[in-house]
Design a protein around this motif. Structure first.
Motif, PDB file in Angstrom:
ATOM      1  N   TYR A 171       0.803  -1.221   0.000  1.00  0.00           N
ATOM      2  CA  TYR A 171       0.000   0.000   0.000  1.00  0.00           C
ATOM      3  C   TYR A 171       0.841   1.278   0.000  1.00  0.00           C
ATOM      4  N   ALA A 172       2.050   1.196  -0.530  1.00  0.00           N
ATOM      5  CA  ALA A 172       2.899   2.397  -0.567  1.00  0.00           C
ATOM      6  C   ALA A 172       2.239   3.536  -1.330  1.00  0.00           C
ATOM      7  N   ASP A 173       1.500   3.204  -2.397  1.00  0.00           N
ATOM      8  CA  ASP A 173       0.836   4.237  -3.194  1.00  0.00           C
ATOM      9  C   ASP A 173      -0.609   4.455  -2.775  1.00  0.00           C
ATOM     10  N   LEU A 174      -1.037   3.723  -1.742  1.00  0.00           N
ATOM     11  CA  LEU A 174      -2.410   3.842  -1.243  1.00  0.00           C
ATOM     12  C   LEU A 174      -2.395   3.947   0.284  1.00  0.00           C
ATOM     13  N   PRO A 175      -1.599   4.873   0.835  1.00  0.00           N
ATOM     14  CA  PRO A 175      -1.385   4.908   2.296  1.00  0.00           C
ATOM     15  C   PRO A 175      -2.611   5.290   3.093  1.00  0.00           C
ATOM     16  N   ASP A 176      -3.637   5.839   2.435  1.00  0.00           N
ATOM     17  CA  ASP A 176      -4.846   6.256   3.155  1.00  0.00           C
ATOM     18  C   ASP A 176      -5.892   5.149   3.215  1.00  0.00           C
ATOM     19  N   THR A 177      -5.533   3.957   2.755  1.00  0.00           N
ATOM     20  CA  THR A 177      -6.458   2.834   2.806  1.00  0.00           C
ATOM     21  C   THR A 177      -6.829   2.531   4.262  1.00  0.00           C
ATOM     22  N   ALA A 178      -8.093   2.291   4.497  1.00  0.00           N
ATOM     23  CA  ALA A 178      -8.567   2.039   5.860  1.00  0.00           C
ATOM     24  C   ALA A 178      -7.957   0.767   6.435  1.00  0.00           C
ATOM     25  N   GLY A 179      -7.657   0.812   7.728  1.00  0.00           N
ATOM     26  CA  GLY A 179      -7.223  -0.379   8.432  1.00  0.00           C
ATOM     27  C   GLY A 179      -5.740  -0.679   8.398  1.00  0.00           C
ATOM     28  N   LEU A 180      -4.943   0.186   7.786  1.00  0.00           N
ATOM     29  CA  LEU A 180      -3.504  -0.066   7.725  1.00  0.00           C
ATOM     30  C   LEU A 180      -2.842   0.284   9.053  1.00  0.00           C
ATOM     31  N   ASP A 181      -1.821  -0.464   9.404  1.00  0.00           N
ATOM     32  CA  ASP A 181      -1.025  -0.198  10.605  1.00  0.00           C
ATOM     33  C   ASP A 181       0.030   0.848  10.246  1.00  0.00           C
ATOM     34  N   PRO A 182      -0.008   2.042  10.854  1.00  0.00           N
ATOM     35  CA  PRO A 182       0.957   3.091  10.501  1.00  0.00           C
ATOM     36  C   PRO A 182       2.408   2.647  10.665  1.00  0.00           C
ATOM     37  N   ALA A 183       2.692   1.814  11.655  1.00  0.00           N
ATOM     38  CA  ALA A 183       4.066   1.354  11.859  1.00  0.00           C
ATOM     39  C   ALA A 183       4.534   0.508  10.681  1.00  0.00           C
ATOM     40  N   MET A 184       3.625  -0.327  10.145  1.00  0.00           N
ATOM     41  CA  MET A 184       4.003  -1.170   9.011  1.00  0.00           C
ATOM     42  C   MET A 184       4.081  -0.361   7.715  1.00  0.00           C
ATOM     43  N   VAL A 185       3.256   0.674   7.595  1.00  0.00           N
ATOM     44  CA  VAL A 185       3.388   1.583   6.453  1.00  0.00           C
ATOM     45  C   VAL A 185       4.762   2.243   6.483  1.00  0.00           C
ATOM     46  N   GLU A 186       5.185   2.682   7.657  1.00  0.00           N
ATOM     47  CA  GLU A 186       6.510   3.285   7.809  1.00  0.00           C
ATOM     48  C   GLU A 186       7.609   2.275   7.501  1.00  0.00           C
ATOM     49  N   LEU A 187       7.440   1.038   7.983  1.00  0.00           N
ATOM     50  CA  LEU A 187       8.439   0.001   7.714  1.00  0.00           C
ATOM     51  C   LEU A 187       8.695  -0.145   6.231  1.00  0.00           C
ATOM     52  N   PHE A 188       7.631  -0.214   5.446  1.00  0.00           N
ATOM     53  CA  PHE A 188       7.844  -0.498   4.026  1.00  0.00           C
ATOM     54  C   PHE A 188       8.219   0.740   3.221  1.00  0.00           C
TER      55      PHE A 188
END
Length: 297
Positions: A235-252
């Protein structure tokens, strides 16, 4: 890659296709993408992958086999490799691993043309599918010594090509930021590893360039980065998708940035001539280094 490879000819690719897949009558180099070389050969889309640092021959083979298994399970959006006569999906050419997929009738959308409902539906289906048994698990792209080793490598001038010094000085100027990214990345990777039971099959790079809009719907191509991982990897190009863990978004986000910096450091510390690919790579290096260090800047 934009530039033709200097280490293999169209004739050699044609002979490999005839020996391992099927004879072809026409072949044309395609200056597409970045990181691998591509050709159109009749109805085949041909890819020559360089293995290191992302793969071994065995891991690339199992990755493409897993993509084929996902397609066979009913995921119609998976544009999977075509097996060679041997049943394998890759062939060692001596200068890289050759694979083929069908040449799709369609086009990749621009970033603002992406069909978000379609790609979200595809990712949801992918993440809900049991991972093939042989599919590799994601692991950190750089280790704890990456930043320190890079600082040491950039301490003295690089004389490997016309863009070497610009690349070296840019990396050296951001040494402190790279060290912070490296430490934060490994902290987040350890947290992700503690929850491996929640990992799912992920494409790895489902951005617009790897999407093809066809008359039969969306297809995802380039499954080289397929791995079992936290779903946020996709979800790098879809970071506003509901239910994502912000820590894992940052990781990737860090996973991408640090792996790119590693590859660019290797690129510009090695011999190069200032080709179009070299210039594009330098632009990419500057883009990654321009990122802010959250909580530090």
């Amino acid at each position: 890659m934009r530039s033709r490879p200097s280490f293999v000819t169209d004739g050699a690719i044609t002979r490999a296709l005839a020996e391992h897949w099927q004879p072809v009558s026409e072949i044309a180099y395609l200056p597409w993408g970045f990181g691998a070389h591509h050709w159109r050969a009749d109805t085949l889309f041909v890819t020559l992958d360089q293995l290191e640092p992302r793969h071994t021959a065995a891991s690339l083979e199992s990755t493409y086999a897993s993509a084929a298994e996902l397609a066979a399970s009913g995921l119609e959006f998976v544009c999977a490799p075509v097996p060679a006569r041997s049943g394998q999906f890759t062939v060692d050419t001596g200068v890289g691993a050759l694979s083929v997929t069908p040449m799709l009738n369609g086009r990749s959308p621009a970033e603002d043309e992406v069909d978000k409902p379609a790609i979200l539906a595809a990712l949801d289906a992918l993440h809900s599918t049991p991972p093939p048994a042989g599919l590799r698990h994601w692991s950190p792209q750089v280790g704890p010594n990456f930043a320190a080793e890079l600082r040491s490598r950039t301490a003295e001038p690089w004389t490997s090509g016309p863009l070497a010094e610009e690349a070296r000085t840019a990396l050296a100027a951001r040494a402190d930021a790279i060290a912070w990214w490296n430490a934060r990345y490994l902290e987040l990777a350890a947290f992700a590893a503690s929850r491996r039971d929640s990992w799912v099959p992920t494409h790895g790079e489902p951005h617009n360039d790897n999407q093809v809009l066809t008359p039969d719907g969306l297809r995802l191509v380039d499954w080289e980065s397929l791995a079992v991982a936290p779903r946020e990897r996709d979800y790098a190009d879809l970071p506003d998708t509901a239910g994502l863990d912000p820590a894992m978004v940052e990781l990737f986000a860090l996973d991408w940035r640090l792996s790119e910096l590693r590859e660019y450091a290797d690129w510009f510390s090695a011999p190069h001539i200032g080709s179009e690919d070299d210039v594009i790579a330098l632009e990419g290096l500057h883009e990654e280094l321009a990122a802010q260090v959250v909580g530090r800047e």
